[in-house]
Enzyme design. Structure first.
Site, short mmCIF file in Angstrom:
data_model
loop_
_atom_site.label_atom_id
_atom_site.label_comp_id
_atom_site.label_asym_id
_atom_site.label_seq_id
_atom_site.Cartn_x
_atom_site.Cartn_y
_atom_site.Cartn_z
N SER A 257 45.33 35.79 59.85
CA SER A 257 45.41 37.24 59.74
C SER A 257 46.20 37.83 60.89
O SER A 257 46.15 37.33 62.01
CB SER A 257 44.00 37.83 59.76
N LYS B 220 30.61 42.04 58.62
CA LYS B 220 31.36 43.29 58.68
C LYS B 220 31.81 43.72 57.27
O LYS B 220 31.74 44.89 56.91
CB LYS B 220 32.56 43.10 59.59
N GLU C 289 48.29 59.23 35.77
CA GLU C 289 47.17 59.04 36.67
C GLU C 289 47.64 59.25 38.10
O GLU C 289 48.80 59.03 38.43
CB GLU C 289 46.62 57.62 36.52
#
Lengths: 274, 422, 180
Positions: B223, B247, B291
């Site tokens: 990450s 978390k 939308e």
């Protein structure tokens, strides 16, 4: 950064707020009157007496032209009727039931599982009987006429208010200078102010079973309540369940907050690094 | 994806792991076997939230199909049958319809987080591509799903969007041929509904496949993090489980509260009321609006006076994200240390929201009323130019010219620095 | 580390474990509650349940005729039995049967026989032999595997294990029954 986020949030709200403001004020110069509906709000419940009166108005007045295709008689138990009453109500209607031995159309009495019959068999027939205009089906009008605004809820237009508006803001004479053709009527609420429907309600048009005085405003509110119920019959179940779910999830969220805090206790401050 | 450091505790577990190392895969991907940077903030929750929403949409979708009929004569009624008769049908449908909006909210935040913290930059370009592919698939899936209830907006939305493809009219009749192919007829009709239904069912599973690739591509470099620096030393990382599972669980639970508020108390606020009117090819609603999640792109489409170039501009506005890794020439990833980049990033977001707002307006609507008055079309053109200018001018120039703030040497060091400061 | 510290530490660990377990339990309750609607939606919906019972007005069925009505997707045989048929049914009460039953227990009112018209063997719909009292037993005959039922719907011959099933029904008035 939080500050920036806050500012952006604020800006978004202002922008989206003005969207709905523009929406609400656009179209007609007449103000739509708002009502305090007992079924509005997170704990709102249907006023069953109003629903029953609304059903009566629909049956005696509106159903001459407007269908209610999606609603079955069996659902009327939600209006506070018991099963025998629903059965008797259904039996007042007749349904085509094939043909008899001579090939003649045969009719039977309505049953709870039947749906409200339509006044016209086809769109063509409906238009033919209504000066070329098509009376809309009532099943979902309680939802399809609303304009909701998320960020400025006070600008939202609710179908119930709109329906009452349509039913109660006819002018006998169009304002000076307003061109209106034959067969059309002037209405403050309707888009463009020209509506094909003649004023359907007048004081004392129906005689309420519960003795309520049948003013035009009263009937309009009752039938609007009924139409909202027809469009959203599961509203009470939805709000009740929502309350439970949100309480439950809030508790779980608080617990998980402390679990998370406890898991991160050491790492958060870098205690593991020293 | 995962490393193979997983050692099963039980004998049966060992026996199974030798034959199918799936527990090791999970352990290495989302368990204690995956080490993630220790400083991920709450913006990093949105990846797992997107995964959750995908599961919710697939589950509720499969169930809705059990009660739905993809036919123009029955579709509208089938949806009402779900809303009225099926046990908890209203809950499932409202979850699915609001879930689509929530999925997009979560994914937009996820994408913007990637933009702000430079997650698209080397070595994560393919990860970024795969994310964009997921997003494009979501757009297609969402569009086709919106057609299925067969209301007025379903029908006219399908008509307008499919007609875009008629813009590719490079020889006489080519546009029509494309449209006939898309529609299976000469207008949006039953064949169109049925193929959209089929694809709406298929594409989510394609998304699942690309999500797996997305996670795979994530785990090679690991990450990114708010500092945008590589996590190298052991002090920079912590195991995904229990830290990020805890978390994520907290974030998910909080998110569900918000989601529930929509499902139970404002289920129709993100939809369009006209979709509660059955599709009618003879009557167009007075105002067709897509939308909300397509609105910025819709404005760009409307801003261009030429049909073909409008369509090209609209598709470009999304495809341009693919070259972002090369438009950005900065050596620093995170906008935390790039004040000018951060400033323009927020301007970009405000502009994008403004584009979305303009998408709801008729082109002739007067938005700013100062004596003369500026209409939505003009503003839409300005905002569209600004949108592209961000990618073509601002990012390349700013990223190469701005002076960046000093970047910490390591994640662990930044934690220790913060500790010293109090 | 002093003993006091140790105790405090242990208390903290206990408190923490309690929090984890409690949260896990609440979370599990949430997951199960959320799963219930996903399962319950497969149960019959309100419109299907509304058809779970049918009311049949039998006044138009002449004596000696059988009418088939559909109930819950299955055929129901309603036979207006003649006095002769009832007599035959009662007279055979003591004959050897696979699933012994008395004629009077097969119908609430002897002249009205109400049965589910599905062979108890493998689910075919038996053919009607009642009109001419044909066949060995004058009742119903299943073409699939040759099961024969008598005029009270009792299994007399063939592979079917049980008599034709009697649905739950009640008389609303003299000639109207509510089935289901």
């Amino acid at each position: 950064m939080l500050k920036i986020v806050k500012n952006i949030g604020l800006a978004t709200m202002i922008i989206l707020g003005s969207v709905s403001l523009a929406y609400a004020s656009g179209g007609s110069s007449y103000e739509l009157k708002k009502h305090d509906w007992p079924h509005a709000g997170p704990f709102g419940k249907f006023d069953k007496a109003a629903l029953q009166r609304g059903l009566q108005v629909y049956k005696e007045v509106c159903s001459a032209c407007h269908s209610l295709n999606m609603v079955a008689f069996r659902e009327l138990t939600a209006l506070g009727y018991n099963e025998a009453e629903v059965k008797a109500f259904a039996a007042e209607y007749e349904f085509l039931d094939g043909t008899d031995d001579e090939g003649e159309e045969k009719y039977r009495k309505g049953k709870p599982q039947d749906y409200f019959p339509a006044p016209f068999t086809s769109e063509a027939e409906a238009r033919d009987s209504n000066n070329g205009a098509l009376p809309p089906d009532f099943s979902l009008l309680g939802k399809s006429r609303e304009h909701l605004s998320m960020f400025t809820p006070w600008n939202s237009i609710y179908s119930e208010d709109y329906i009452v508006g349509i039913l109660t803001t006819y002018h006998e004479e169009a304002p000076h200078g307003f061109e209106i053709s034959d067969g059309m009527h002037f209405n403050e609420t309707f888009l463009g102010n020209k509506i094909a429907m003649a004023p359907p309600l007048s004081d004392e048009l129906v005689e309420y079973a519960d003795g309520t005085k049948a003013t035009t405003e009263q009937m309009a509110q009752d039938v609007a309540t009924f139409m909202y119920w027809a469009a959203e019959p599961k509203m009470e179940a939805r709000k009740e369940m929502g309350f439970k779910v949100i309480i439950f999830m809030t508790i779980l969220t608080i617990m998980l907050y402390f679990v998370n805090k406890s898991v991160w206790r050491k790492v958060k401050k870098g205690d593991d690094l020293v | 994806m995962g490393s193979s450091t997983y050692v099963p505790k039980s004998k049966a577990g060992k026996w199974f792991e030798e034959r199918l190392p799936i527990m090791g895969l999970i352990h290495g991907t989302l368990g204690a076997g995956y080490n993630a940077p220790r400083n991920l903030n709450y913006w990093w929750n949105f990846g797992s939230l997107a995964g959750f929403m995908l599961v919710v949409q697939i589950l509720t979708g499969i169930i809705l199909v059990m009660h739905y009929t993809p036919h123009v004569d029955f579709a509208f009624r089938a949806v009402e049958h779900i809303m009225r008769d099926v046990n908890y049908g209203w809950l499932l449908r409202y979850t699915h319809s609001n879930g689509a909006s929530m999925f997009f909210v979560v994914v937009y935040i996820h994408i913007l987080r990637g933009m702000y913290f430079g997650s698209y930059k080397s070595p994560r370009e393919v990860l970024w591509f795969l994310g964009l592919v997921i997003y494009l698939l979501m757009m297609a899936t969402g569009f086709m799903g919106y057609v299925l209830p067969w209301g007025q907006m379903s029908f006219w939305g399908a008509t307008v969007i499919t007609n875009l493809f008629g813009a590719f009219n490079f020889y006489d009749g080519m546009g029509d041929s494309i449209l006939h192919l898309l529609w299976g007829g000469f207008s949006v009709d039953n064949p169109t509904l049925q193929r959209f239904f089929s694809l709406h069912y298929l594409l989510p599973f394609v998304i699942v496949g690309v999500v797996i690739l997305h996670i795979w591509a994530l785990h090679l470099p690991g990450s990114n993090n708010p500092l945008g620096i590589d996590a190298k030393g052991p002090g920079d990382k912590i195991p995904f489980h229990p830290y990020y599972t805890a978390k994520d669980a907290f974030g998910l639970s909080f998110f569900i509260v918000i989601f529930a508020l929509f499902i139970f108390y404002m289920p129709n606020i993100m939809g369009h009321p006209d979709n509660y009117i059955e599709a009618n090819p003879m009557v167009t609603p007075s105002h067709i609006v897509p939308e909300w999640y397509y609105l910025p792109f819709y404005t760009i489409l409307k801003a261009v006076p030429d049909k073909l170039f409008g369509v090209i501009a609209m598709f470009s506005s999304i495809l341009i994200f693919f070259v972002l890794p090369w438009l950005d020439g900065s050596k620093v990833r995170s906008a935390k240390f790039r004040p000018a980049t951060a400033f323009f990033f927020w301007l970009f977001i405000i502009n994008a929201i403004f584009l979305g707002y303009l998408g709801t307006k008729l082109p002739s609507a007067i938005i700013i009323n100062m004596g003369g008055g500026i209409d939505a079309l003009t503003l839409g053109r300005i905002a569209s130019v600004l949108y592209f200018a961000y990618f073509i001018v601002v990012v390349p120039l700013v990223s190469r010219m701005e002076s960046t703030k000093p970047v910490p040497t390591s994640i662990a060091q930044s934690v220790l620095d913060a500790r010293k400061e109090g | 580390m002093t003993t006091n510290d140790q105790i405090e530490h242990e208390e903290e660990v206990t408190r923490r474990n309690f929090l984890y377990v409690a949260t896990g339990v609440v979370g599990a309750v949430g997951v199960v509650s959320a799963a219930w609607p996903l399962v319950d939606q497969m149960n019959p919906s309100a419109d299907v349940l509304a058809l779970a019972s049918v009311e049949v007005d039998m006044s138009s069925i002449p004596e000696g005729q059988t009418v088939k009505v559909l109930w819950r997707g299955k055929p129901i045989f309603i036979r207006h039995r003649t006095a002769k048929e009832i007599a035959r049914g009662v007279s055979e009460d003591n004959d050897p049967m696979k699933d012994p039953a008395l004629d009077k227990d097969r119908a609430q009112k002897p002249e009205w026989l109400v049965m589910i018209g599905i062979c108890t063997h493998l689910g075919c719909v038996p053919l009607d032999n009642t009109e001419f009292q044909s066949g060995e037993y004058g009742g119903w005959y299943c073409p699939c595997h040759g099961s024969e039922y008598d005029i009270a719907g009792r299994i007399r011959k063939g592979p079917a294990p049980r008599n034709l099933e009697i649905p739950k029904y009640e008389y609303l008035n003299d000639t109207t029954v509510k089935i289901g």
